[in-house]
Design a protein around this motif. Sequence first.
Motif, PDB file in Angstrom:
ATOM      1  N   HIS A  71      33.226   5.662  29.809  1.00 26.13           N
ATOM      2  CA  HIS A  71      34.079   6.114  30.920  1.00 26.13           C
ATOM      3  C   HIS A  71      34.160   4.986  31.930  1.00 26.13           C
ATOM      4  N   GLY A  72      34.692   3.874  31.495  1.00 24.61           N
ATOM      5  CA  GLY A  72      34.762   2.661  32.301  1.00 24.61           C
ATOM      6  C   GLY A  72      34.619   1.465  31.384  1.00 24.61           C
ATOM      7  N   ASN A  73      33.552   0.692  31.561  1.00 27.34           N
ATOM      8  CA  ASN A  73      33.343  -0.546  30.808  1.00 27.34           C
ATOM      9  C   ASN A  73      32.930  -0.297  29.359  1.00 27.34           C
ATOM     10  N   ALA A  74      33.274  -1.264  28.505  1.00 32.20           N
ATOM     11  CA  ALA A  74      32.828  -1.239  27.112  1.00 32.20           C
ATOM     12  C   ALA A  74      31.323  -1.445  27.067  1.00 32.20           C
ATOM     13  N   PHE A  75      30.710  -1.021  25.951  1.00 31.40           N
ATOM     14  CA  PHE A  75      29.285  -1.293  25.752  1.00 31.40           C
ATOM     15  C   PHE A  75      28.979  -1.434  24.273  1.00 31.40           C
ATOM     16  N   ASP A  76      27.886  -2.172  24.008  1.00 36.19           N
ATOM     17  CA  ASP A  76      27.419  -2.392  22.641  1.00 36.19           C
ATOM     18  C   ASP A  76      26.132  -1.616  22.419  1.00 36.19           C
ATOM     19  N   VAL A  77      26.073  -0.916  21.297  1.00 37.94           N
ATOM     20  CA  VAL A  77      24.866  -0.189  20.887  1.00 37.94           C
ATOM     21  C   VAL A  77      24.182  -1.037  19.826  1.00 37.94           C
ATOM     22  N   ARG A  78      22.926  -1.400  20.050  1.00 40.36           N
ATOM     23  CA  ARG A  78      22.149  -2.250  19.137  1.00 40.36           C
ATOM     24  C   ARG A  78      21.213  -1.393  18.304  1.00 40.36           C
TER      25      ARG A  78
END
Length: 117
Positions: A80-87
């Motif tokens: 709900h805003g910025n992208a993110f990476d799940v590791r």
Amino acid sequence: MRLISRAATFGTALATAVAAIVFAGSPASAAGGYWAPSCDAGRACIRLSGGRQGPGGAVWNLDGCGYHTIKDHYDFGWAHGNAFDVRYADGRWDRVQPNSGRGLDGNNLVTGVEVLC
């Protein structure tokens, strides 16, 4: 030979039982956020897999940008805003694009989430 077979069977059964307890138990750990029933506005969020619940809900709402240590299994992410990476523990990763949601590998241990700002 029979003793080895019994030991192998016992070892396999014990490993399966431990994995089931870890997977079905309470959430292991997460840092830099809070539990809620849903993903709040402006947040990067991940949902516990297997229908499990944290103390305040099944969704971990991450605080702020940067890397967040996580040690559990999650099956869905919302940005709900910025992208993110799940590791993941096996070195793979998934990206959740801005203002979207997607499925995650609920069978793979998440070791961290990096919110891209």
